[in-house]
Design a protein around this motif. Structure first.
Motif, PDB file in Angstrom:
ATOM      1  N   ALA A   1      -4.189  -0.604   6.807  1.00  0.00           N
ATOM      2  CA  ALA A   1      -3.766  -1.798   7.556  1.00  0.00           C
ATOM      3  C   ALA A   1      -4.854  -2.861   7.555  1.00  0.00           C
ATOM      4  O   ALA A   1      -4.573  -4.050   7.344  1.00  0.00           O
ATOM      5  N   ARG A   2      -6.075  -2.442   7.773  1.00  0.00           N
ATOM      6  CA  ARG A   2      -7.191  -3.407   7.756  1.00  0.00           C
ATOM      7  C   ARG A   2      -7.352  -4.031   6.374  1.00  0.00           C
ATOM      8  O   ARG A   2      -7.610  -5.230   6.250  1.00  0.00           O
ATOM      9  N   GLY A   3      -7.198  -3.215   5.341  1.00  0.00           N
ATOM     10  CA  GLY A   3      -7.291  -3.748   3.987  1.00  0.00           C
ATOM     11  C   GLY A   3      -6.185  -4.739   3.672  1.00  0.00           C
ATOM     12  O   GLY A   3      -6.425  -5.773   3.046  1.00  0.00           O
ATOM     13  N   LEU A   4      -4.982  -4.437   4.110  1.00  0.00           N
ATOM     14  CA  LEU A   4      -3.859  -5.356   3.892  1.00  0.00           C
ATOM     15  C   LEU A   4      -4.065  -6.660   4.650  1.00  0.00           C
ATOM     16  O   LEU A   4      -3.798  -7.743   4.130  1.00  0.00           O
ATOM     17  N   GLN A   5      -4.541  -6.546   5.877  1.00  0.00           N
ATOM     18  CA  GLN A   5      -4.818  -7.758   6.646  1.00  0.00           C
ATOM     19  C   GLN A   5      -5.885  -8.597   5.954  1.00  0.00           C
ATOM     20  O   GLN A   5      -5.738  -9.818   5.815  1.00  0.00           O
TER      21      GLN A   5
ATOM     22  N   ALA B   1      -2.169 -10.219   4.279  1.00  0.00           N
ATOM     23  CA  ALA B   1      -0.858  -9.851   4.831  1.00  0.00           C
ATOM     24  C   ALA B   1      -0.679 -10.510   6.197  1.00  0.00           C
ATOM     25  O   ALA B   1      -1.628 -10.626   6.973  1.00  0.00           O
ATOM     26  N   GLN B   2       0.537 -10.929   6.476  1.00  0.00           N
ATOM     27  CA  GLN B   2       0.835 -11.578   7.752  1.00  0.00           C
ATOM     28  C   GLN B   2       1.563 -10.646   8.713  1.00  0.00           C
ATOM     29  O   GLN B   2       1.831 -11.007   9.852  1.00  0.00           O
ATOM     30  N   GLY B   3       1.888  -9.455   8.252  1.00  0.00           N
ATOM     31  CA  GLY B   3       2.554  -8.468   9.086  1.00  0.00           C
ATOM     32  C   GLY B   3       2.537  -7.125   8.383  1.00  0.00           C
ATOM     33  O   GLY B   3       2.270  -7.038   7.186  1.00  0.00           O
ATOM     34  N   LEU B   4       2.832  -6.081   9.149  1.00  0.00           N
ATOM     35  CA  LEU B   4       2.827  -4.722   8.609  1.00  0.00           C
ATOM     36  C   LEU B   4       4.141  -4.019   8.932  1.00  0.00           C
ATOM     37  O   LEU B   4       4.731  -4.248   9.981  1.00  0.00           O
TER      38      LEU B   4
ATOM     39  N   TRP C   1       0.846  -1.169   0.000  1.00  0.00           N
ATOM     40  CA  TRP C   1       0.000   0.000   0.000  1.00  0.00           C
ATOM     41  C   TRP C   1       0.883   1.221   0.000  1.00  0.00           C
ATOM     42  O   TRP C   1       1.869   1.273   0.730  1.00  0.00           O
ATOM     43  N   SER C   2       0.545   2.184  -0.777  1.00  0.00           N
ATOM     44  CA  SER C   2       1.331   3.411  -0.845  1.00  0.00           C
ATOM     45  C   SER C   2       0.387   4.606  -0.804  1.00  0.00           C
ATOM     46  O   SER C   2      -0.689   4.571  -1.397  1.00  0.00           O
TER      47      SER C   2
ATOM     48  N   ALA D   1      -5.784  -1.721  15.555  1.00  0.00           N
ATOM     49  CA  ALA D   1      -6.849  -1.920  14.572  1.00  0.00           C
ATOM     50  C   ALA D   1      -6.770  -3.266  13.858  1.00  0.00           C
ATOM     51  O   ALA D   1      -7.702  -3.621  13.131  1.00  0.00           O
ATOM     52  N   VAL D   2      -5.657  -3.977  14.038  1.00  0.00           N
ATOM     53  CA  VAL D   2      -5.465  -5.246  13.326  1.00  0.00           C
ATOM     54  C   VAL D   2      -4.952  -6.314  14.294  1.00  0.00           C
ATOM     55  O   VAL D   2      -4.486  -5.999  15.390  1.00  0.00           O
TER      56      VAL D   2
END
Length: 121
Positions: free
Chosen positions: A28-32, A36-39, A1-2, A56-57
């Protein structure tokens, strides 16, 4: 995400950290949700909102100050120079973490130096 940094910078300089946090949290919620397994937040300054994003995640957020501190400690340095945005150099969210969790004593430039570094960034 950028992100378009102009949108983030505008919120930073307006003191709208809540709005910036909402943007990061949504991402972050969208990536999860996408698996995604981490941020990782790839900017020091936006770690001001790391706790908000993490709350939030359920996946872990790798904090940039922790990774940096480990490298600094491994290098045997106790008083690392910290050159960053004014927010990062002057507020405690980053410097405090380095000090409280790792016993480091970050060194920042005087006011004129902080102004210059912030302007350059």
């Amino acid at each position: 995400w950028s992100f378009d940094f102009a949108e983030i910078a505008e919120r930073q300089h307006a003191g709208d950290w809540e709005g910036a946090g909402a943007l990061l949290t949504e991402a972050a919620r969208g990536l999860q949700a996408a698996g995604a397994q981490g941020l990782v937040i790839c900017t020091n300054t936006m770690h001001k909102l790391a706790d908000t994003v993490q709350a939030a995640v359920t996946i872990p957020l790798i904090h940039i100050a922790d990774a940096t501190a480990r490298a600094v400690v491994d290098a045997g340095v106790k008083r690392p120079a910290l050159l960053a945005t004014r927010f990062t150099m002057e507020q405690d969210f980053y410097k405090g973490r380095l000090a409280d969790r790792y016993g480091l004593q970050p060194v920042v430039p005087g006011q004129a130096g902080r102004d210059l570094v912030h302007r350059v960034i």
